[in-house]
Design a protein around this motif. Structure first.
Motif, mmCIF file in Angstrom:
data_model
loop_
_atom_site.group_PDB
_atom_site.id
_atom_site.type_symbol
_atom_site.label_atom_id
_atom_site.label_comp_id
_atom_site.label_asym_id
_atom_site.label_seq_id
_atom_site.Cartn_x
_atom_site.Cartn_y
_atom_site.Cartn_z
ATOM 1 N N GLU A 142 0.836 -1.201 0.000
ATOM 2 C CA GLU A 142 0.000 0.000 0.000
ATOM 3 C C GLU A 142 0.874 1.256 0.000
ATOM 4 O OE1 GLU A 142 -3.874 1.270 2.455
ATOM 5 O OE2 GLU A 142 -2.077 1.049 3.714
ATOM 6 N N ARG A 143 1.911 1.247 0.812
ATOM 7 C CA ARG A 143 2.830 2.391 0.885
ATOM 8 C C ARG A 143 3.456 2.665 -0.484
ATOM 9 N NH1 ARG A 143 8.467 3.068 1.795
ATOM 10 N NH2 ARG A 143 8.889 5.081 2.754
ATOM 11 N N GLN A 144 3.907 1.613 -1.149
ATOM 12 C CA GLN A 144 4.521 1.783 -2.464
ATOM 13 C C GLN A 144 3.518 2.332 -3.478
ATOM 14 O OE1 GLN A 144 7.683 1.774 -3.498
ATOM 15 N NE2 GLN A 144 8.075 1.563 -1.313
ATOM 16 N N MET A 145 2.284 1.848 -3.416
ATOM 17 C CA MET A 145 1.260 2.355 -4.332
ATOM 18 C C MET A 145 1.014 3.843 -4.110
ATOM 19 S SD MET A 145 -1.640 -0.579 -4.352
ATOM 20 C CE MET A 145 -1.268 -2.257 -4.764
ATOM 21 N N ILE A 146 0.964 4.244 -2.850
ATOM 22 C CA ILE A 146 0.736 5.655 -2.534
ATOM 23 C C ILE A 146 1.909 6.493 -3.024
ATOM 24 C CG2 ILE A 146 0.433 7.338 -0.675
ATOM 25 C CD1 ILE A 146 -0.840 4.970 0.954
ATOM 26 N N ALA A 178 -1.398 12.995 0.180
ATOM 27 C CA ALA A 178 -1.725 12.861 -1.244
ATOM 28 C C ALA A 178 -3.058 13.537 -1.551
ATOM 29 C CB ALA A 178 -1.772 11.385 -1.644
ATOM 30 N N ALA A 179 -4.047 13.341 -0.681
ATOM 31 C CA ALA A 179 -5.352 13.975 -0.884
ATOM 32 C C ALA A 179 -5.231 15.489 -0.826
ATOM 33 C CB ALA A 179 -6.350 13.475 0.158
ATOM 34 N N ASN A 180 -4.436 15.999 0.117
ATOM 35 C CA ASN A 180 -4.220 17.444 0.204
ATOM 36 C C ASN A 180 -3.526 17.979 -1.045
ATOM 37 O OD1 ASN A 180 -5.416 17.585 2.726
ATOM 38 N ND2 ASN A 180 -3.484 17.468 3.828
ATOM 39 N N GLY A 181 -2.573 17.225 -1.565
ATOM 40 C CA GLY A 181 -1.881 17.626 -2.789
ATOM 41 C C GLY A 181 -2.819 17.666 -3.981
ATOM 42 N N ILE A 182 -3.677 16.685 -4.073
ATOM 43 C CA ILE A 182 -4.646 16.646 -5.176
ATOM 44 C C ILE A 182 -5.612 17.820 -5.061
ATOM 45 C CG2 ILE A 182 -6.596 15.336 -6.119
ATOM 46 C CD1 ILE A 182 -4.949 12.788 -5.400
ATOM 47 N N ARG A 183 -6.085 18.097 -3.844
ATOM 48 C CA ARG A 183 -6.979 19.235 -3.617
ATOM 49 C C ARG A 183 -6.297 20.547 -3.992
ATOM 50 N NH1 ARG A 183 -7.677 17.878 1.418
ATOM 51 N NH2 ARG A 183 -8.907 16.020 1.244
ATOM 52 N N SER A 184 -5.050 20.689 -3.603
ATOM 53 C CA SER A 184 -4.294 21.898 -3.907
ATOM 54 C C SER A 184 -4.098 22.075 -5.408
ATOM 55 C CB SER A 184 -2.938 21.849 -3.199
ATOM 56 O OG SER A 184 -2.175 22.982 -3.494
ATOM 57 N N ALA A 185 -3.785 20.990 -6.089
ATOM 58 C CA ALA A 185 -3.605 21.052 -7.545
ATOM 59 C C ALA A 185 -4.913 21.416 -8.234
ATOM 60 C CB ALA A 185 -3.081 19.718 -8.071
ATOM 61 N N ARG A 186 -6.008 20.853 -7.758
ATOM 62 C CA ARG A 186 -7.324 21.162 -8.338
ATOM 63 C C ARG A 186 -7.651 22.645 -8.159
ATOM 64 N NH1 ARG A 186 -11.333 17.639 -5.836
ATOM 65 N NH2 ARG A 186 -10.573 16.109 -7.309
ATOM 66 N N LYS A 187 -7.392 23.176 -6.957
ATOM 67 C CA LYS A 187 -7.650 24.597 -6.710
ATOM 68 C C LYS A 187 -6.798 25.472 -7.617
ATOM 69 C CE LYS A 187 -9.127 24.363 -1.908
ATOM 70 N NZ LYS A 187 -8.783 24.710 -0.521
#
Length: 111
Positions: A14-18, A67-76
């Motif tokens: 799981e860690r590697q996938m993330i 990762a979720a925060n990064g995706i949210r930031s990129a979307r914004k």
């Protein structure tokens, strides 16, 4: 011990996938983790082993949150870039909203 190692391996996968950004396979891994956790209850895992597994799971949760925060930031950021091309929303003295649009430049480049 085998069941502890099986769960540890799943958590490392799981860690590697993330870290690789391979999120589409995480739901399939969730089912395998649930099965491993239910079998772990039937094993003779020590407190030390359980604490180690908990630490690994917490680390993975932190990575998923980041990762979720990064995706949210990129979307914004993408939305801000898109909105910039459409104009900037402002308000007048009376509180009415107004769009300030960018005027095309009259500057002409010549070779």
């Amino acid at each position: 011990m085998h069941k502890v190692n099986a769960l540890r391996t799943l958590l490392e996968d799981e860690r590697q996938m993330i870290l690789n950004g391979d999120f589409r396979d995480l739901p399939a891994l969730t089912k395998a983790k649930e099965d491993a956790l239910s079998q772990l209850g039937e094993s003779s895992a020590t407190q030390k082993q359980l604490a180690e597994l908990q630490t690994i799971a917490a680390r993975n949760q932190s990575l998923l949150t980041a990762a979720a925060n990064g995706i949210r930031s990129a979307r914004k950021r993408l939305e801000a870039i898109r909105d910039r091309d459409q104009g900037i929303k402002t308000y007048t003295r009376t509180g009415a909203s107004r769009i300030l649009s960018r005027k095309p430049s009259s500057f002409e480049k010549r070779a």
